[in-house]
Design an enzyme around this catalytic site. Structure first.
Site, PDB file in Angstrom:
ATOM      1  N   ALA A   1      27.951 -24.525  76.467  1.00 52.53           N
ATOM      2  CA  ALA A   1      26.679 -25.113  76.901  1.00 52.53           C
ATOM      3  C   ALA A   1      25.548 -24.097  76.971  1.00 52.53           C
ATOM      4  O   ALA A   1      24.779 -24.063  77.925  1.00 52.53           O
ATOM      5  CB  ALA A   1      26.844 -25.839  78.235  1.00 52.53           C
ATOM      6  N   ILE A   2      25.498 -23.264  75.924  1.00 52.29           N
ATOM      7  CA  ILE A   2      24.502 -22.192  75.902  1.00 52.29           C
ATOM      8  C   ILE A   2      23.522 -22.417  74.753  1.00 52.29           C
ATOM      9  O   ILE A   2      23.923 -22.825  73.664  1.00 52.29           O
ATOM     10  CB  ILE A   2      25.200 -20.824  75.690  1.00 52.29           C
ATOM     11  CG1 ILE A   2      26.053 -20.482  76.905  1.00 52.29           C
ATOM     12  CG2 ILE A   2      24.185 -19.711  75.438  1.00 52.29           C
ATOM     13  CD1 ILE A   2      26.939 -19.279  76.673  1.00 52.29           C
TER      14      ILE A   2
ATOM     15  N   HIS B   1      21.803 -20.295  72.326  1.00 54.79           N
ATOM     16  CA  HIS B   1      21.941 -18.906  71.895  1.00 54.79           C
ATOM     17  C   HIS B   1      20.616 -18.338  71.390  1.00 54.79           C
ATOM     18  O   HIS B   1      19.857 -19.036  70.719  1.00 54.79           O
ATOM     19  CB  HIS B   1      22.981 -18.807  70.785  1.00 54.79           C
ATOM     20  CG  HIS B   1      24.378 -19.017  71.275  1.00 54.79           C
ATOM     21  ND1 HIS B   1      25.084 -18.035  71.928  1.00 54.79           N
ATOM     22  CD2 HIS B   1      25.181 -20.100  71.233  1.00 54.79           C
ATOM     23  CE1 HIS B   1      26.281 -18.511  72.249  1.00 54.79           C
ATOM     24  NE2 HIS B   1      26.367 -19.758  71.849  1.00 54.79           N
TER      25      HIS B   1
ATOM     26  N   VAL C   1      36.547 -43.535  60.160  1.00 55.37           N
ATOM     27  CA  VAL C   1      36.403 -43.664  58.707  1.00 55.37           C
ATOM     28  C   VAL C   1      37.746 -43.344  58.049  1.00 55.37           C
ATOM     29  O   VAL C   1      38.325 -42.284  58.278  1.00 55.37           O
ATOM     30  CB  VAL C   1      35.311 -42.711  58.169  1.00 55.37           C
ATOM     31  CG1 VAL C   1      35.286 -42.756  56.645  1.00 55.37           C
ATOM     32  CG2 VAL C   1      33.953 -43.096  58.733  1.00 55.37           C
TER      33      VAL C   1
ATOM     34  N   ARG D   1      36.382 -25.465  68.253  1.00 52.59           N
ATOM     35  CA  ARG D   1      35.266 -25.056  67.416  1.00 52.59           C
ATOM     36  C   ARG D   1      35.697 -25.230  65.958  1.00 52.59           C
ATOM     37  O   ARG D   1      36.828 -24.910  65.610  1.00 52.59           O
ATOM     38  CB  ARG D   1      34.923 -23.596  67.693  1.00 52.59           C
ATOM     39  CG  ARG D   1      34.229 -23.408  69.034  1.00 52.59           C
ATOM     40  CD  ARG D   1      34.357 -21.992  69.532  1.00 52.59           C
ATOM     41  NE  ARG D   1      35.635 -21.783  70.209  1.00 52.59           N
ATOM     42  CZ  ARG D   1      36.041 -20.604  70.672  1.00 52.59           C
ATOM     43  NH1 ARG D   1      35.300 -19.541  70.518  1.00 52.59           N
ATOM     44  NH2 ARG D   1      37.197 -20.486  71.303  1.00 52.59           N
TER      45      ARG D   1
ATOM     46  N   ILE E   1      30.424 -26.595  61.596  1.00 52.49           N
ATOM     47  CA  ILE E   1      29.397 -26.298  62.599  1.00 52.49           C
ATOM     48  C   ILE E   1      30.068 -25.820  63.875  1.00 52.49           C
ATOM     49  O   ILE E   1      30.433 -26.615  64.737  1.00 52.49           O
ATOM     50  CB  ILE E   1      28.526 -27.544  62.888  1.00 52.49           C
ATOM     51  CG1 ILE E   1      28.069 -28.226  61.596  1.00 52.49           C
ATOM     52  CG2 ILE E   1      27.345 -27.155  63.769  1.00 52.49           C
ATOM     53  CD1 ILE E   1      27.131 -27.408  60.745  1.00 52.49           C
TER      54      ILE E   1
ATOM     55  N   SER F   1      29.883 -22.554  66.965  1.00 49.95           N
ATOM     56  CA  SER F   1      28.809 -21.872  67.655  1.00 49.95           C
ATOM     57  C   SER F   1      28.026 -21.029  66.640  1.00 49.95           C
ATOM     58  O   SER F   1      28.640 -20.359  65.807  1.00 49.95           O
ATOM     59  CB  SER F   1      29.399 -20.957  68.723  1.00 49.95           C
ATOM     60  OG  SER F   1      28.400 -20.147  69.273  1.00 49.95           O
TER      61      SER F   1
ATOM     62  N   CYS G   1      35.752 -32.002  94.686  1.00 52.40           N
ATOM     63  CA  CYS G   1      36.930 -32.855  94.886  1.00 52.40           C
ATOM     64  C   CYS G   1      37.441 -33.395  93.565  1.00 52.40           C
ATOM     65  O   CYS G   1      38.481 -34.030  93.526  1.00 52.40           O
ATOM     66  CB  CYS G   1      36.640 -33.971  95.883  1.00 52.40           C
ATOM     67  SG  CYS G   1      35.898 -35.443  95.168  1.00 52.40           S
TER      68      CYS G   1
ATOM     69  N   CYS H   1      35.541 -40.216  94.838  1.00 49.61           N
ATOM     70  CA  CYS H   1      34.683 -41.201  94.180  1.00 49.61           C
ATOM     71  C   CYS H   1      35.389 -42.038  93.128  1.00 49.61           C
ATOM     72  O   CYS H   1      34.898 -43.099  92.762  1.00 49.61           O
ATOM     73  CB  CYS H   1      33.445 -40.530  93.599  1.00 49.61           C
ATOM     74  SG  CYS H   1      33.819 -39.273  92.371  1.00 49.61           S
TER      75      CYS H   1
END
Lengths: 476, 412, 136
Positions: A36-37, A39, A161, A298, A323, A325, A431, A436
């Site tokens: 989640a960077i 770059h 597909v 990846r 595709i 990183s 938790c 939840c």
């Protein structure tokens, strides 16, 4: 992420666009399990697609994130060296960055400590890249798809597909559910993009799934780092990173394991390697603050670079393959580049009418209100308008019933627990859904008009419960 | 005096009740759920109220008894109301279905309970399918929502809720393949090992752990292995159990985030705030009770801590100083961590770090013996106590350290 | 698996059989070594006090347990289940049979804690009662 970005871009034009995903929600592949960077772009070899698309993608995200209401944080990143060899490697990175026109600054230990007080004693120096940061990848995919849908696109989930056939009008796509005729097909199938290339008659390219495991750690230690911290580069990927999530959890990972077959499990050894790697940068007893573990794949290409472009022998098919990183960062640029290629073809073929942007195309997308980002006054007003915003469902992250209901009702809406989690993040806290989960099951069942026992974690057979325990056996 | 209690479980109800009975004019009880009781309504088994009501009640009965007393005493109750933020000066921001509310009571009592440690906290590797539940979540879904959470179970951890659920599933006609416990001794009460496992011939594997979860959609199997003395699994002795559910009963932690936010000093060994013998935190007028302070064995214990705090919140004069209390040498947890100087006996609650037969416990301060007591046995699963007479405590001064420890050479 | 503990239905013991019982009378939890010597007579080892013997006799001759469960609740807008209990202990050997039968029962709101839902359940001499009140 790449498919969603292409979808958004194609929906600018007067076309019928269908987004197909074999999973039961969008963004369920590599987009949901990565570092989640955003770059900086100093890392890829200059001259590669990776390099140019990274830099361009980063620039696009700074505007797209505002247009699409996606959370980003430009906290900057540091690449850290612990010995002379690594210092030399960082020197190379510095040069690469200069060639790619990415601003970087070399810092010695003292200057690093001003930025990151908790660094390991072994860290000697590092590279600071101010223009890089964090993004909410789940939100990004949902916003891209939501924007496409609002501009007339369509979405089909749970459909895979199976085959492609050339027909006079274009392509006939055989899916697990039906036969779909189409003029164009954009392949953004992630770790399975090579499979789709095979179906289109190309077998020169292959993808190796590279698994990376991660630990998510408690928010109470989120303050340990301010930047994204990378170790000096190694052969397999960027090494074990110490970073924060956009919501303030500390996150460490990934390790790197090349697999013969996609498999998303975590292993004791892999998770321990992640802890050991993180401690080289920040010596801290992370194991006392564990919250969750996951692994992601990846798509490592046989060419070492992204592959973008029209299929060699299958008119109408365009590939975005291999595709890995910095694919998340590059996604907007990948989409732009691929759509430009398509436009050129259309232009040459004389179809100017379809490459003119629609008059009513709306570049923006807005998520339903997020209470944690509202002022107290706005929050109070929201509750008065809709009391379900006053009832907190997820106490760890402070998410209200109203937000959960909106996550189900929005387009694209959540249909299972993981879908709710990715849209408004209950079950991601301390938790991990202990409190939840039953609530979310109730709300989902109510919104869908379905029995409690039908609710799944992520579609298909991922049922949470089997049945009502007081109905005779067999009744669902 | 205005008293606000956060949390409507056994601790919160008992605290509100005793504050009201002690003479507080306005007592407000905040509960985030749509019903009072906390976890009691889902604990449909008996074993509640033996000391508080002198009767063996089920969880729902215990809750309803307390609820009636709370209503009769004139405590104001807000349901569906959650404290979002607390501040050191007792300001409180509350989210209700009518809007946000800011409160600033004279006394604030946290009765926020505990949360269960989830899979992620112990990093069980493997796939991440549906079918992994903490015991309390499975209990809620089974007993309150009326759902069959699985058909074939393996349970990791021998905490009381896990043991109770092993019996519950069995009585529901479902299959429990076994319970694995990392430690060489059970985590739950011995009586629960007997009546929940042995009664139904459910095997308990001590010094074992779950080494992996398999299943892409729903759990299909778990692997279990014995562990060496350092807790490392011996993978060559791994066994596979074909189950559709893994239930975790691997510990409770005080749900202390709100208290941490309020700037209260926390005690690392309990995970809750540091409290004195009246359960007052290190801020005047802020109290913490029940499982939000430390994990107690029984709801009765929880209610008793709350009774003490509720009364003290109204009646106690300001303290004339505090001494610190610390457990050492085989003592894992001590409550309270601070003693407010006064001329009364002090009862220390404590947990042993490992099972010990016939130990002797001693309490000292500045090298002087304050109390000594022998026990038939101490077990980590059971909270024990020791009383120190007031006359012995007279020598303790503010800032002193009172130490609780097992005597060397005692026990086995 | 050397640490495995397994003990079957105690009521199935025949003379000469031995078994380990955890005394549940107090928190000490003595691990009682119990041997059945004849009709209703037991030999107990490892007990630290006389109460261990009483428990062992009770447990090996006529073990009894409390029983609780839930039943489907009709007519409530809030609750799907009503917790229930038997108002006295029953023979341990009957628990599974009772559990299976109780799963087929239902209750209707309003119901008050202590209401008898079925008296003399399966002729066991115990009544099934509501363990909480649900008004609507």
């Amino acid at each position: 992420m790449v498919g969603a970005a292409i979808f958004r871009e194609l929906c600018r034009f007067p076309l019928r666009v269908l987004l197909l995903d074999q999973l039961h929600d969008v963004g369920g592949g590599a987009s949901r399990a990565n570092t989640a960077i955003l770059h900086g772009g100093f890392d890829p070899l200059p001259g590669t697609l990776m390099s140019s698309l990274n830099v361009e993608g980063l620039r696009l995200w700074s505007s797209w994130s505002r247009q699409l209401d996606v959370e980003v944080e430009w906290c900057g990143s540091l690449v850290l060296a612990t010995d002379d060899e690594e210092l030399a490697a960082i020197g190379d990175l510095c040069l690469r960055g200069r060639k790619a026109r990415v601003p970087t600054v070399f810092l010695l230990r003292d200057a690093l400590l001003n930025r990151e007080p908790n660094l390991a004693a072994e860290v000697k120096g590092g590279l600071f890249a101010p223009v890089s940061g964090l993004i909410n990848p789940f939100q990004a995919v949902i916003a891209l798809v939501g924007n496409g849908l609002a501009n007339g696109g369509e979405l089909a989930l749970g459909e895979r597909v199976l085959g492609l056939r050339k027909i006079p009008e274009g392509i006939e796509v055989q899916t697990s559910k039906r036969t779909l005729p189409t003029r164009f097909l954009f392949n953004a199938a992630g770790v399975e993009a090579d499979h789709l290339m095979h179906l289109a008659g190309e077998d020169w390219f292959s993808i190796t799934p590279r698994r990376g495991q991660y630990h998510v750690l408690d928010k109470s230690i989120g303050h340990l780092v301010r930047h994204v911290l990378f170790p000096a580069p190694r052969k397999l990927g960027k090494g074990i990173v110490v970073t924060r999530t956009i919501h303030g959890n500390l996150m460490i990972g990934p390790n790197a394991e090349d697999l013969d077959e996609s498999d998303l499990l975590t292993t004791r050894e892999g998770l321990q390697a992640v802890l050991a790697g993180a401690k080289k940068l920040i010596p801290f007893p992370f194991e006392r603050y564990l919250v969750a573990q996951f692994s992601g794949l990846r798509a490592v290409s046989s060419t070492g670079d992204f592959h973008l472009g029209p299929a060699h022998a299958f008119p109408g098919v365009f590939h975005a393959a291999g595709i890995k990183s910095p694919g998340l960062t590059a996604a907007p640029a990948i989409a732009r580049r691929l759509v430009e290629m398509w436009q050129e073809r259309m232009d040459l073929a004389g179809h100017k009418e379809v490459i003119a942007q629609k008059m009513d195309w709306d570049p923006t997308f807005r998520f339903p209100p997020k209470l944690s980002e509202c002022s107290l006054g706005d929050r109070d007003r929201l509750i008065r308008e809709n009391p379900s915003y006053g009832r907190i469902v997820c106490r760890c992250e402070g998410i209200s019933e109203g937000e959960v209901r909106e996550a189900i009702r929005m387009q694209p809406g959540a249909t299972d627990l993981d879908g709710i989690k990715r849209r408004c993040r209950p079950t991601t806290g301390r938790c991990q859904g202990g409190f939840c989960t039953p609530r979310l099951v109730e709300i989902l069942a109510q919104e869908r008009g379905a029995p409690l026992s039908s609710i799944t974690k992520f579609g298909e057979a991922s049922r949470l419960t089997w049945r009502d325990n007081r109905e005779p056996s067999g009744c669902e | 005096m205005r008293v606000t209690v956060i949390g409507g479980g056994p601790a919160g109800m008992a605290a509100a009740l005793s504050a009201k009975r002690a003479g507080a004019e306005e007592v407000l009880l905040l509960e985030r759920a749509e019903r009072l009781g906390g976890v009691l309504p889902q604990c449909i088994h008996t074993g509640f109220g033996v000391s508080y009501f002198k009767e063996d009640l089920t969880g729902p009965e215990f809750a309803e008894r307390l609820e009636r007393l709370v209503a009769k005493a004139g405590v104001e109750v807000w349901l569906n109301s959650i404290a979002l933020q607390a501040f050191p000066d007792r300001q409180l921001l509350v989210s209700t279905r009518l809007g946000l509310r800011a409160l600033r009571p004279d006394v604030l009592i946290f009765a926020v309970g505990a949360r269960e440690r989830p899979r992620g906290a112990i990093a069980i590797p493997g796939d991440r399918p549906a079918g992994v539940f903490t015991a309390g979540t499975a209990q809620y879904m089974t007993n309150i929502q009326g759902l069959q959470v699985g058909r074939e179970f393996f349970i990791l951890g021998s905490g009381d809720i896990g043991l109770i659920m092993a019996r519950r599933f069995t009585l529901e006609g479902l299959i429990v393949h076994g319970v694995a416990e990392l430690m060489p001794f059970p985590g739950g009460l011995s009586r629960n090992v007997q009546q929940c496992l042995r009664d139904y011939a459910i095997p308990l594997y001590l010094s074992h752990t779950v080494t992996g979860v398999r299943g892409k959609q729903r759990v299909e199997a778990v692997t279990v292995a014995p562990v060496d003395p350092n807790g490392y699994p011996l993978r060559d002795q791994e066994r596979t159990y074909a189950v559709d559910s893994l239930i975790l009963s691997v510990g409770l932690l005080p749900e202390a985030e709100l208290l941490r936010q309020a700037g209260l000093t926390m005690a690392p060994e309990t995970g809750g705030p540091a409290v004195d013998q009246y359960y007052q935190c290190e801020r005047e007028g802020i109290f913490a009770v029940g499982n939000g302070v430390a994990i107690w064995d029984l709801a009765d214990n929880v209610a008793e801590t709350a009774e003490v705090a509720g009364r003290a919140a109204v009646l106690c004069p300001p303290g004339r100083g505090w001494a610190r209390v610390e457990g050492r040498g085989g003592i894992r947890v001590v409550i309270p961590q601070r003693w407010r100087l006064e001329d009364r006996d002090l009862v220390l609650h404590f947990r042993a770090g490992k099972p010990t037969i016939a130990p002797r416990l001693r309490v000292t301060c500045k090298g002087q013996l304050l109390a000594r007591r022998g026990y038939a046995a101490l077990r980590p699963a059971e909270m024990e106590e020791i009383r120190i007479p007031a006359e012995k405590l007279a020598m303790v001064e503010a800032g002193d350290l009172v130490v609780l420890e097992l005597e060397e050479g005692s026990g086995g | 698996m050397d640490k495995e503990e397994r003990s079957g239905q105690i009521s199935n013991l025949s003379p000469g059989d031995g078994i380990t019982l955890t005394c549940i009378t107090c928190p000490v939890g003595c691990e009682l070594e119990v041997t059945l010597e004849g009709e209703g007579e037991v030999r107990v080892l490892n007990n630290r006090c006389p109460r261990g013997v009483d428990y062992a006799v009770q447990e090996t001759t006529a073990p009894e347990r409390t029983f609780t469960s839930t039943v489907k609740l009709r007519g409530s807008s809030l609750e799907r289940r009503l917790p229930v209990r038997l108002d006295r202990v029953i023979a341990k050997a009957r628990l599974l049979e009772v559990a299976e039968y109780v799963r087929t029962l239902e209750a209707q709101v309003p119901v008050t804690m202590g209401d008898v839902l079925q008296d003399d359940l399966l002729k066991l001499g115990a009544n099934l009662v509501a363990s909480r009140s649900v008004k609507e």
